[in-house]
Motif scaffolding. Sequence first.
Motif, mmCIF file in Angstrom:
data_model
loop_
_atom_site.group_PDB
_atom_site.id
_atom_site.type_symbol
_atom_site.label_atom_id
_atom_site.label_comp_id
_atom_site.label_asym_id
_atom_site.label_seq_id
_atom_site.Cartn_x
_atom_site.Cartn_y
_atom_site.Cartn_z
ATOM 1 N N SER A 89 26.085 33.726 22.702
ATOM 2 C CA SER A 89 26.487 34.944 23.426
ATOM 3 C C SER A 89 27.675 34.744 24.199
ATOM 4 O O SER A 89 27.714 33.765 24.802
ATOM 5 C CB SER A 89 25.721 35.776 24.125
ATOM 6 O OG SER A 89 24.929 35.098 25.014
ATOM 7 N N PHE A 90 28.590 35.651 23.957
ATOM 8 C CA PHE A 90 29.829 35.815 24.988
ATOM 9 C C PHE A 90 29.737 36.943 26.115
ATOM 10 O O PHE A 90 29.114 38.039 25.826
ATOM 11 C CB PHE A 90 30.973 35.827 24.446
ATOM 12 C CG PHE A 90 31.406 34.539 23.769
ATOM 13 C CD1 PHE A 90 32.714 33.855 24.333
ATOM 14 C CD2 PHE A 90 31.053 34.026 22.626
ATOM 15 C CE1 PHE A 90 33.216 32.677 23.801
ATOM 16 C CE2 PHE A 90 31.274 32.759 22.019
ATOM 17 C CZ PHE A 90 32.209 32.200 22.892
ATOM 18 N N PHE A 91 30.093 36.765 27.150
ATOM 19 C CA PHE A 91 30.387 38.039 28.241
ATOM 20 C C PHE A 91 31.849 38.370 28.387
ATOM 21 O O PHE A 91 32.887 37.392 28.329
ATOM 22 C CB PHE A 91 29.728 37.188 29.529
ATOM 23 C CG PHE A 91 29.674 38.277 30.523
ATOM 24 C CD1 PHE A 91 28.869 39.394 30.624
ATOM 25 C CD2 PHE A 91 30.831 38.252 31.710
ATOM 26 C CE1 PHE A 91 28.680 40.042 31.601
ATOM 27 C CE2 PHE A 91 30.583 39.161 32.728
ATOM 28 C CZ PHE A 91 29.621 40.143 32.659
ATOM 29 N N VAL A 92 32.051 39.624 28.237
ATOM 30 C CA VAL A 92 33.335 40.249 28.527
ATOM 31 C C VAL A 92 33.155 41.025 29.779
ATOM 32 O O VAL A 92 32.567 41.999 29.816
ATOM 33 C CB VAL A 92 33.628 41.078 27.107
ATOM 34 C CG1 VAL A 92 35.098 41.665 27.383
ATOM 35 C CG2 VAL A 92 33.618 40.204 25.712
ATOM 36 N N GLU A 93 34.168 40.569 30.605
ATOM 37 C CA GLU A 93 33.975 41.243 31.983
ATOM 38 C C GLU A 93 35.395 42.399 31.613
ATOM 39 O O GLU A 93 36.566 41.972 31.458
ATOM 40 C CB GLU A 93 34.510 40.573 32.935
ATOM 41 C CG GLU A 93 33.453 39.644 33.606
ATOM 42 C CD GLU A 93 33.409 38.756 34.427
ATOM 43 O OE1 GLU A 93 34.617 38.755 35.198
ATOM 44 O OE2 GLU A 93 32.651 37.864 35.039
ATOM 45 N N GLY A 94 34.958 43.553 31.591
ATOM 46 C CA GLY A 94 35.939 44.755 31.349
ATOM 47 C C GLY A 94 36.330 45.323 32.999
ATOM 48 O O GLY A 94 35.479 45.399 33.735
ATOM 49 N N VAL A 95 37.528 45.290 33.126
ATOM 50 C CA VAL A 95 38.068 45.941 34.377
ATOM 51 C C VAL A 95 37.561 47.309 34.733
ATOM 52 O O VAL A 95 36.996 47.502 35.731
ATOM 53 C CB VAL A 95 39.492 45.763 34.769
ATOM 54 C CG1 VAL A 95 39.931 46.407 35.934
ATOM 55 C CG2 VAL A 95 39.744 44.038 34.737
ATOM 56 N N ALA A 96 38.107 48.108 33.767
ATOM 57 C CA ALA A 96 37.573 49.588 33.812
ATOM 58 C C ALA A 96 36.587 50.029 32.645
ATOM 59 O O ALA A 96 35.979 51.262 33.179
ATOM 60 C CB ALA A 96 38.809 50.378 33.161
ATOM 61 N N ASP A 97 36.210 49.275 31.807
ATOM 62 C CA ASP A 97 35.041 49.690 30.699
ATOM 63 C C ASP A 97 34.128 48.584 30.594
ATOM 64 O O ASP A 97 34.484 47.494 30.858
ATOM 65 C CB ASP A 97 35.998 50.069 29.272
ATOM 66 C CG ASP A 97 37.031 50.789 29.244
ATOM 67 O OD1 ASP A 97 36.626 51.996 29.656
ATOM 68 O OD2 ASP A 97 38.266 50.590 29.195
#
Length: 169
Positions: A89-97
């Motif tokens: 798995s990967f983690f995506v840190e969204g700033v607004a979403d």
Amino acid sequence: MRLYVRNKVVSLGGSSYVCDERGNKVLQVQGKVFSFTHKKHICDLQGNRLFTVRNKFISFPLPKAFILDANGQKIAMLRKQKFFSFHKSFFVEGVADDIRIEGDVIGWKFAVFKNGVQIAFVQRSWETAADLFRDAYVLDVVDEWHAAFAVALVVAIDNYFDDLEDSHD
């Protein structure tokens, strides 16, 4: 809407076109020949920048990839969830979403969710013989704007793995 991202078999900077089901070019990926951060721009066919993807210059212990909007503002960061993990798995840190990836990223078969709604499904393409020798992906996306973002995400994941390979050379 189905899109195909196929890197050229030989490309110094990693440039490519994104085509629709009929083979019409809909987006372009412009790579830099000399870029320590694997910087690539996702542009429309007129050359207007929609997103920029780049890796972090120095990242320890694992690479990180960033997606920037047309104004150069960071909108997402992609990283592996844990260093000592065999989980895919990967983690995506969204700033607004809230952006999530579910599925097998290593095997290139996963769904992309934005704020709980699926916006894309991505898988590795093996449709042509040339796909065996290049990075080629099929994206099913909900609309044109999300298509450009999904392409940026695919480029970010591809950059992540390229950076990981470069660090082991």
